[in-house]
Design an enzyme around this catalytic site. Structure first.
Site, PDB file in Angstrom:
ATOM      1  N   TRP A 142       0.847  -1.205   0.000  1.00 30.26           N
ATOM      2  CA  TRP A 142       0.000   0.000   0.000  1.00 30.26           C
ATOM      3  C   TRP A 142       0.883   1.255   0.000  1.00 30.26           C
ATOM      4  CZ3 TRP A 142      -2.456  -4.406   0.790  1.00 30.26           C
ATOM      5  CH2 TRP A 142      -3.843  -4.467   0.771  1.00 30.26           C
ATOM      6  N   GLU A 189      -4.609   0.079  -5.308  1.00 28.58           N
ATOM      7  CA  GLU A 189      -5.541   1.151  -5.687  1.00 28.58           C
ATOM      8  C   GLU A 189      -4.843   2.430  -6.128  1.00 28.58           C
ATOM      9  OE1 GLU A 189      -8.445   1.434  -2.515  1.00 28.58           O
ATOM     10  OE2 GLU A 189      -9.162  -0.592  -2.906  1.00 28.58           O
ATOM     11  N   GLU A 265     -10.181  -7.307  -4.139  1.00 27.15           N
ATOM     12  CA  GLU A 265     -10.595  -6.756  -2.839  1.00 27.15           C
ATOM     13  C   GLU A 265     -12.062  -6.407  -2.933  1.00 27.15           C
ATOM     14  OE1 GLU A 265      -8.160  -3.694  -0.751  1.00 27.15           O
ATOM     15  OE2 GLU A 265     -10.098  -2.930  -0.064  1.00 27.15           O
TER      16      GLU A 265
END
Ligand SMILES: *[C@@H]1O[C@H](CO)[C@@H](O)[C@H](O)[C@H]1NC(C)=O
Ligand SMILES: *[C@@H]1O[C@H](CO)[C@@H](O)[C@H](O)[C@H]1NC(C)=O
Ligand SMILES: *[C@@H]1O[C@H](CO)[C@@H](O)[C@H](O)[C@H]1NC(C)=O
Ligand SMILES: *[C@@H]1O[C@H](CO)[C@@H](O)[C@H](O)[C@H]1NC(C)=O
Ligand SMILES: *[C@@H]1O[C@H](CO)[C@@H](O)[C@H](O)[C@H]1NC(C)=O
Ligand SMILES: *[C@@H]1O[C@H](CO)[C@@H](O)[C@H](O)[C@H]1NC(C)=O
Ligand SMILES: *[C@@H]1O[C@H](CO)[C@@H](O)[C@H](O)[C@H]1NC(C)=O
Length: 674
Positions: A142, A189, A265
């Protein structure tokens, strides 16, 4: 409808359950037939159902549970034929930055640093493997430590450095923990870089990691699908397209790539019965509507303070290590309906899985004659996920008749597992085994009500344990001490501290004369490559969010730095992705010999300031006392400031932290609160 009216061999289950609701005669039931046949070959390969630990710090409190409770929780998650029996575990590759509910430590805080014993994801992966050696492991970053970007908040300027960093994590998993990572992702993301993905493949191969598969790009179906169609070299190195929160749909370009399609996810919904309904619906419909062959829940287990963002969005809840209390929530049993009766490597049958009265089914086979059918009839209101918005649809009670053909024609009985989500009525049934269904001449019927899940399967291995009840819930202890001398191997963090910016690790100073050999040290000294809006200060929270009055005492040490500073705080009201807007009562001391009291972490709302005489390279004791609307502070046991009026926040956690990304140490932490 009476039992006697049913033909022998047809489903007799209608006697005790599944019968038409009062007022609806059987004849009025919508009736439809569905054919399950493998004659034209299997459909897509099923890749498994999984969950995410991290993204971020979602398993933080789990590691602090005492035995036997910790093992019980792990069994519910990972043990085959037991509970959720997950096929896959996806973990965050800690990058020192905030990744939703906290930060997770990197295996390389600095360029010349390497340590594969930080955090709890290694431990979690090993516990999962211990229970299910076949579980698939996935890693995804992340955030990244600052040095990866050489000062830029971007991981792709030096793609060789990033690839080396990620491959080191995979090699470390093997070398230090004997863990084989099956899949690796790009950047959660956020943007992907084709150049980086190719270099990652090259670097993996160069290190003998050909078997590690690449998932791209853990964001939306596009632009990755479009780019894969244009760039044949990229197409050659990406194995799986992973999309997040796809709303059970895919896009034409993704199908054109002919890649495996995963919802890498999904879920992220409060784990009550609506959350269970969401999960039941997407587990089937991600395949039925969107051709996806794996669905991965964020998150595995809600083991973070509930008041942090997305509280209780885990498949189960284990957020009280101090009491041992945990809760096996409904999504665990919804998971079991699929996971206990399929395995990665099975195949979906090619059939349109939409039920005529609404709802869906999937049918899977191991290619050895076993058949598993999972049916869900979730209604719209009872199955909304947190995102994306769910278009209206309706589901009615219905009779479904299945015809088994091809290899399945000879199946004589099917085991039956049933759940009914009761919602407001409160009378739910979760994962109950019912009498087996007799299949007669390749056919059986089932009366389906709404908000139900059925598994019909040739496998007899399903189990729902009658496990011991966990201890009752208790609030966080109101008198809590940690001198950081007694450690909880193999963990690098002190129990119950939840880092929200920066990383607080156990530290040993062997040259200390004795008082402060074992301390807690903030170790992130440069703003990481962020995923969320990390604060400019570091902070770790602890305790009970409902606390109003408290005395927080802690020894602090500013390490050789003229502009350094540390704080202790109470009534801390925020964290996670909202950490920048955290309010509370913050008592700061700085190496320049001054102190401040502020109403916020950013330090803008100054309530009091003055001289303290504090300096770097020396230990001092800070005490913050908050009672009602008044706060006071002590330095080394002597009053430094008092009668500072506090209006808000009215309650919150205690916390420690630093003025900037700088080294600092903490010792003899003590809270007394109410
Ligand atoms: C994708 O799913 C749809 C709906 O079930 C189906 O019609 C289609 O054949 C599938 N396409 C591929 C390429 O699997
Ligand atoms: C079904 O699975 C079991 C367990 O894996 C296996 O022993 C059996 O051969 C399979 N086939 C049939 C038709 O039961
Ligand atoms: C669904 O929820 C909406 C909003 O809460 C409510 O107005 C509606 O009556 C509900 N529908 C059903 C079928 O429960
Ligand atoms: C729930 O239980 C009550 C009382 O046992 C019963 O009247 C009702 O029909 C049940 N509801 C459902 C959905 O089965
Ligand atoms: C360790 O302790 C010694 C002796 O007190 C001190 O001089 C040194 O600065 C300490 N090192 C760190 C990193 O705290
Ligand atoms: C907090 O302290 C104030 C002032 O002493 C007192 O009035 C209040 O009842 C206390 N609240 C709690 C929850 O202890
Ligand atoms: C703080 O308030 C108390 C009680 O009202 C008072 O006795 C004391 O003098 C005040 N201290 C200061 C520094 O104003």
């Amino acid at each position: 409808m009476g039992c006697a009216a049913l033909l022998w061999g047809w489903l007799l289950l209608g006697c005790s359950w599944g019968s038409a609701p009062p007022g609806v005669s059987a004849a009025a039931l919508l009736t439809a037939t569905y054919v399950l046949d493998d004659a034209s070959g299997p459909g897509r390969q099923f890749d498994g159902i999984g969950a995410v630990s991290g993204g971020g710090a979602t398993s933080r409190l789990l590691v602090n549970y005492q035995e036997p409770y910790r093992s019980q929780i792990l069994d519910y998650l990972f043990k085959p034929s037991f509970g959720a029996s997950l096929h896959m575990l996806k973990v965050e590759i800690g990058g020192d930055g905030q990744s939703t509910d906290g930060t997770e430590p990197s295996h390389m805080h600095y360029e010349n640093d390497e340590n594969y014993f930080r955090g709890y994801e290694w431990w979690l992966m090993k516990e999962a493997k211990k229970r299910n050696p076949k579980i698939k492991l996935i890693g995804l970053p992340w955030t990244f430590p600052a040095w990866i970007g050489k000062g830029e908040n971007w991981p792709y300027d030096y793609p060789d450095v990033t690839a080396y960093y990620i491959v080191s994590w995979i090699l470390g998993a093997k070398q230090y923990h004997d863990l084989d990572i099956d899949y690796i992702g790009i950047w959660n993301e956020r943007a992907f870089s084709s150049k980086y993905i190719k270099l990652l493949r090259y670097t993996l191969d160069k290190h003998g990691l050909q078997q590690v598969r690449i998932i791209a790009s853990d964001r939306l179906w596009e632009p990755i699908s479009f780019v894969l169609l244009l760039d044949s070299e990229l197409h050659g190195v990406v194995d799986v397209i992973g999309a997040h929160y796809p709303g059970t749909k895919t896009v034409p370009n993704a199908l054109l790539t002919k890649k495996k399609l995963w919802s890498s996810e999904d879920y992220s919904t409060f784990n009550d019965e609506v959350g269970a309904g969401c999960w039941a619906r997407i587990l089937n419909q991600n395949y039925v509507n969107g051709n996806m062959t794996s669905t991965i829940a964020w998150n595995l287990v809600a083991s973070y303070y509930e008041e942090l963002p997305f509280g209780r969005c885990g498949l189960m809840t284990a957020q009280e290590p101090w009491s041992g209390h945990y809760k096996v929530e409904a999504p665990i049993w919804i998971t079991a309906h699929t996971t206990q009766f399929t395995q990665p490597g099975w195949s979906y049958l090619q059939v349109d899985g939409h039920l005529e009265g609404g709802g869906s089914f999937v049918a899977l086979t191991d290619g050895l004659g076993n058949l598993t059918i999972i049916i869900e009839t979730m209604t719209h209101n009872h199955s909304q996920c947190i995102r994306p918005p769910l278009p209206h649809f309706s589901v009615t009670p219905q009779r479904a008749t299945f015809y088994l053909k091809g290899s399945f024609y000879m199946v004589e009985t099917l085991q039956v597992w049933h759940s009914r989500l009761g919602f407001e009525s409160g009378n739910s049934t979760l994962f109950q085994q019912l009498h087996p269904v007799k299949v007669w001449k390749g056919s059986f019927s089932l009366d389906l009500s709404v908000d139900e899940v059925y598994t019909l399967t040739t496998l007899k291995t399903g189990q729902k344990c009658g496990c011991p009840e966990p201890p009752p819930p208790q609030p966080f202890p109101s008198n809590y001490k940690d001198d950081f001398n007694i450690r909880n191997p193999p963990f690098s963090e002190a129990p119950n501290f939840a880092d929200q910016t920066g990383v607080f690790e156990y530290f040993i100073n062997a040259s200390d004369p004795g008082d402060h050999v074992f301390t807690l040290r903030q170790v992130v000294v440069q703003r990481p490559i962020t995923w969320a809006s990390d604060a400019d200060q570091t902070i770790s929270v602890i305790g009970n969010f409902q606390w109003v009055n408290m005395t927080v005492t802690c020894d602090i040490y500013i390490e050789k730095r003229r502009d350094g500073g540390v704080f202790v705080a109470g009534r801390v009201d925020n964290g996670g992705i909202y950490v920048r807007r955290t309010k509370g009562v913050f008592f700061w001391v700085f190496a320049d010999g001054t102190y401040r009291v502020t109403g916020d972490l950013a330090g803008e709302e100054i309530l009091m300031k003055g001289l303290s005489g504090v300096r770097d390279n020396a230990w001092h004791t800070l005490t913050l006392n908050i009672q009602g609307t008044s706060a006071s502070g002590l330095l080394n046991g002597y009053p430094l400031w008092e009668n500072v009026t506090i209006s808000k926040p009215s309650n919150g956690w205690a916390a420690i932290g630093t003025r900037s990304f700088e080294f600092a140490q903490f010792d003899n932490f003590h809270i007394e609160a109410s």
